[in-house]
Design an enzyme around this catalytic site. Structure first.
Site, PDB file in Angstrom:
ATOM      1  N   LYS A  11      -8.237   1.619   6.335  1.00 20.77           N
ATOM      2  CA  LYS A  11      -7.059   1.426   7.206  1.00 20.77           C
ATOM      3  C   LYS A  11      -6.454   2.933   7.705  1.00 20.77           C
ATOM      4  CE  LYS A  11      -3.945  -1.504   3.634  1.00 20.77           C
ATOM      5  NZ  LYS A  11      -2.457  -0.787   2.532  1.00 20.77           N
ATOM      6  N   TYR A  51       1.268  -8.165   8.388  1.00 23.81           N
ATOM      7  CA  TYR A  51       2.020  -7.851   6.974  1.00 23.81           C
ATOM      8  C   TYR A  51       3.301  -8.714   6.830  1.00 23.81           C
ATOM      9  CZ  TYR A  51      -1.251  -4.571   5.707  1.00 23.81           C
ATOM     10  OH  TYR A  51      -2.022  -3.782   4.822  1.00 23.81           O
ATOM     11  N   PHE A  59       9.875  -1.878   2.737  1.00 28.73           N
ATOM     12  CA  PHE A  59       8.927  -0.783   3.419  1.00 28.73           C
ATOM     13  C   PHE A  59       8.205  -1.162   4.947  1.00 28.73           C
ATOM     14  CE2 PHE A  59       6.857  -2.746  -0.617  1.00 28.73           C
ATOM     15  CZ  PHE A  59       5.461  -3.187   0.326  1.00 28.73           C
ATOM     16  N   ARG A  87     -10.483  -5.714  -5.014  1.00 32.85           N
ATOM     17  CA  ARG A  87      -9.926  -5.955  -5.788  1.00 32.85           C
ATOM     18  C   ARG A  87      -9.566  -4.464  -6.881  1.00 32.85           C
ATOM     19  NH1 ARG A  87      -4.799  -7.279  -3.065  1.00 32.85           N
ATOM     20  NH2 ARG A  87      -3.298  -6.784  -4.813  1.00 32.85           N
ATOM     21  N   THR A  93      -2.461  -0.704  -5.985  1.00 30.34           N
ATOM     22  CA  THR A  93      -1.847  -0.192  -4.706  1.00 30.34           C
ATOM     23  C   THR A  93      -1.292   1.590  -4.852  1.00 30.34           C
ATOM     24  OG1 THR A  93      -0.550  -2.343  -4.663  1.00 30.34           O
ATOM     25  CG2 THR A  93       0.147  -0.626  -3.177  1.00 30.34           C
ATOM     26  N   ARG A 104      -9.121   4.011  -4.092  1.00 30.98           N
ATOM     27  CA  ARG A 104      -7.302   4.206  -3.971  1.00 30.98           C
ATOM     28  C   ARG A 104      -7.476   5.658  -4.720  1.00 30.98           C
ATOM     29  NH1 ARG A 104      -4.396  -1.645  -3.778  1.00 30.98           N
ATOM     30  NH2 ARG A 104      -4.495  -1.299  -1.355  1.00 30.98           N
ATOM     31  N   ASN A 114      -3.138   4.004   1.426  1.00 29.16           N
ATOM     32  CA  ASN A 114      -3.821   3.785  -0.066  1.00 29.16           C
ATOM     33  C   ASN A 114      -5.281   3.490   0.228  1.00 29.16           C
ATOM     34  OD1 ASN A 114      -3.358   1.350   0.681  1.00 29.16           O
ATOM     35  ND2 ASN A 114      -1.980   0.731  -0.986  1.00 29.16           N
ATOM     36  N   HIS A 117      -7.769  -2.225   2.030  1.00 30.63           N
ATOM     37  CA  HIS A 117      -6.474  -3.384   2.257  1.00 30.63           C
ATOM     38  C   HIS A 117      -7.480  -4.416   1.807  1.00 30.63           C
ATOM     39  CE1 HIS A 117      -4.524  -7.118   2.668  1.00 30.63           C
ATOM     40  NE2 HIS A 117      -5.446  -7.665   3.550  1.00 30.63           N
ATOM     41  N   GLU A 128      -6.245 -14.501   6.546  1.00 29.81           N
ATOM     42  CA  GLU A 128      -6.058 -12.729   7.132  1.00 29.81           C
ATOM     43  C   GLU A 128      -7.237 -12.885   8.130  1.00 29.81           C
ATOM     44  OE1 GLU A 128      -5.596 -10.696   3.564  1.00 29.81           O
ATOM     45  OE2 GLU A 128      -3.760 -10.332   3.595  1.00 29.81           O
TER      46      GLU A 128
HETATM   47  P1  GDP Z   1      -1.652  -4.120  -1.879  1.00 32.72           P
HETATM   48  O1  GDP Z   1      -2.041  -5.558  -2.222  1.00 32.72           O
HETATM   49  O2  GDP Z   1      -2.932  -3.653  -3.152  1.00 32.72           O
HETATM   50  O3  GDP Z   1      -2.231  -3.141  -0.646  1.00 32.72           O
HETATM   51  O4  GDP Z   1      -0.785  -4.063  -1.929  1.00 32.72           O
HETATM   52  P2  GDP Z   1       1.036  -4.544  -1.972  1.00 32.72           P
HETATM   53  O5  GDP Z   1       0.883  -6.044  -0.980  1.00 32.72           O
HETATM   54  O6  GDP Z   1       1.953  -4.567  -2.784  1.00 32.72           O
HETATM   55  O7  GDP Z   1       1.644  -4.033  -0.196  1.00 32.72           O
HETATM   56  C1  GDP Z   1       0.821  -4.222   1.049  1.00 32.72           C
HETATM   57  C2  GDP Z   1       0.671  -2.933   1.274  1.00 32.72           C
HETATM   58  O8  GDP Z   1       1.618  -2.294   1.209  1.00 32.72           O
HETATM   59  C3  GDP Z   1       0.567  -1.764  -0.134  1.00 32.72           C
HETATM   60  O9  GDP Z   1      -1.256  -1.564   0.907  1.00 32.72           O
HETATM   61  C4  GDP Z   1       0.821  -0.152   0.734  1.00 32.72           C
HETATM   62  O10 GDP Z   1      -0.293  -0.115   2.191  1.00 32.72           O
HETATM   63  C5  GDP Z   1       2.487  -0.839   1.253  1.00 32.72           C
HETATM   64  N1  GDP Z   1       2.926  -0.545   0.369  1.00 32.72           N
HETATM   65  C6  GDP Z   1       3.163  -1.030  -0.992  1.00 32.72           C
HETATM   66  N2  GDP Z   1       3.999  -0.586  -2.004  1.00 32.72           N
HETATM   67  C7  GDP Z   1       4.865  -0.016  -1.027  1.00 32.72           C
HETATM   68  C8  GDP Z   1       6.005   1.231  -1.669  1.00 32.72           C
HETATM   69  O11 GDP Z   1       6.690   1.168  -2.230  1.00 32.72           O
HETATM   70  N3  GDP Z   1       6.097   1.735  -0.251  1.00 32.72           N
HETATM   71  C9  GDP Z   1       5.543   2.147   0.518  1.00 32.72           C
HETATM   72  N4  GDP Z   1       6.040   2.623   1.833  1.00 32.72           N
HETATM   73  N5  GDP Z   1       4.528   0.852   1.158  1.00 32.72           N
HETATM   74  C10 GDP Z   1       3.844   0.198   0.379  1.00 32.72           C
END
Ligand code: GDP
Length: 141
Positions: A11, A51, A59, A87, A93, A104, A114, A117, A128
């Site tokens: 990222k 996304y 968010f 993962r 996350t 991470r 973070n 992805h 994707e």
């Molecule tokens: P991942 O699969 O671990 O990447 O997590 P998710 O699919 O739940 O979320 C996608 C991305 O959204 C994450 O990698 C973070 O960059 C962002 N994100 C997830 N949860 C939050 C949150 O609670 N707040 C904010 N600002 N960003 C978030």
């Protein structure tokens, strides 16, 4: 044996910090085959499309803005159980909850910025991977 392909992204926060190389080293040490990689500076429309599954999340706007802050580095990784193994290497996350030794834990700044992805299922990977790469850009071997 299930050989899978997954979309990984270094990222914008991690590219800006100069740790893309260290992340790629971890990918190579974990025996993934990198089938494709490039630098991309996404537009807001491109980030919102990528996304789209998160469009109802609170968010979403902030995440899409973050992903357009600078170039990111999408990659296609191949290997045994590649989706789950990538993962596992990424970690949780929220970096505060990520296990030690994960990307991470070591490189993320916040739950949003973070570092990496990874596709979360074969269905996500099928959406994707072609979002960033045409079949001609993959180098199977
Ligand atoms: P991942 O699969 O671990 O990447 O997590 P998710 O699919 O739940 O979320 C996608 C991305 O959204 C994450 O990698 C973070 O960059 C962002 N994100 C997830 N949860 C939050 C949150 O609670 N707040 C904010 N600002 N960003 C978030």
């Amino acid at each position: 044996m299930t050989i899978q392909r997954t979309l990984a992204i270094v990222k914008p926060d991690a590219v800006a910090k100069g740790v893309a190389g260290e992340i790629i080293t971890r990918i190579e040490r974990a025996s993934f085959t990198i089938l494709a990689a490039k630098l991309v500076h996404m537009s807001l429309a491109e980030a919102r499309g990528f996304y789209i599954v998160h469009r109802e999340r609170p968010f979403y706007d902030s995440l899409c803005a973050f992903m357009t802050q600078g170039p990111c580095m999408p990659m296609v990784l191949e290997g045994e159980s590649a989706i789950q193994r990538w993962r596992d290497l990424m970690g949780a996350t929220d970096p505060a909850k990520a296990a030690s030794g994960t990307i991470r834990k070591d490189f993320a700044t916040s739950i949003e910025a973070n570092a990496v992805h990874g596709s979360d299922s074969p269905e996500s990977a099928s959406f994707e991977i072609p979002y960033f790469f045409s079949s001609f850009e993959l180098c199977p071997r």
